[in-house]
Design a protein around this motif. Sequence first.
Motif, short mmCIF file in Angstrom:
data_model
loop_
_atom_site.label_atom_id
_atom_site.label_comp_id
_atom_site.label_asym_id
_atom_site.label_seq_id
_atom_site.Cartn_x
_atom_site.Cartn_y
_atom_site.Cartn_z
N GLN A 79 0.67 -1.27 0.35
CA GLN A 79 0.20 -0.32 0.38
C GLN A 79 1.03 1.09 0.38
O GLN A 79 1.90 1.27 0.72
N ASN A 80 0.33 2.47 -0.54
CA ASN A 80 1.22 3.56 -0.68
C ASN A 80 0.66 4.50 0.27
O ASN A 80 -0.53 4.44 1.03
N ASN A 81 1.13 4.93 0.76
CA ASN A 81 0.98 6.57 1.79
C ASN A 81 0.01 7.65 1.07
O ASN A 81 -0.35 7.42 -0.20
N TYR A 82 -0.89 7.76 2.33
CA TYR A 82 -2.32 8.78 1.40
C TYR A 82 -1.48 10.11 1.15
O TYR A 82 -0.94 10.89 2.37
N GLY A 83 -2.03 10.66 0.20
CA GLY A 83 -0.80 12.06 0.14
C GLY A 83 0.17 12.04 -0.32
O GLY A 83 0.57 13.34 -0.53
N GLY A 84 0.61 10.76 -0.62
CA GLY A 84 1.85 11.04 -1.69
C GLY A 84 3.07 10.49 -0.92
O GLY A 84 2.56 10.23 0.52
N LYS A 85 4.37 10.63 -1.10
CA LYS A 85 5.76 10.03 -0.43
C LYS A 85 5.90 11.73 0.61
O LYS A 85 5.26 12.60 0.42
N THR A 86 6.32 11.39 1.73
CA THR A 86 6.31 12.53 2.54
C THR A 86 8.00 13.11 2.17
O THR A 86 9.10 12.35 1.71
N GLU A 87 8.15 14.49 2.46
CA GLU A 87 9.07 15.43 1.85
C GLU A 87 9.81 15.61 3.86
O GLU A 87 9.49 15.75 4.25
#
Length: 80
Positions: free
Chosen positions: A20-28
């Motif tokens: 699964q992918n994180n909601y909102g995209g990758k963490t910066e």
Amino acid sequence: MQEENVNSFLENLKQKVKNQNNYGGKTEINKAQINVRNCPNCGAGRAKQDGVTHCSYCGFEFINTKLTDGVYIKKEDNSI
């Protein structure tokens, strides 16, 4: 047979969690920073925020705004 279904169900859940992918995209990851601006008149520090027009200590005017007629908003006429 029941135990095989439970094991395959658990394995499917584990695989879905891994994929699964994180909601909102990758963490910066950014360095910590503070946006601060000093008053050029008295030197008082304040947080840099949009919309703050005057120094709260000495009253120095950072931004001089004048209202003009817009498409939907008209400046007020106080002469009436």
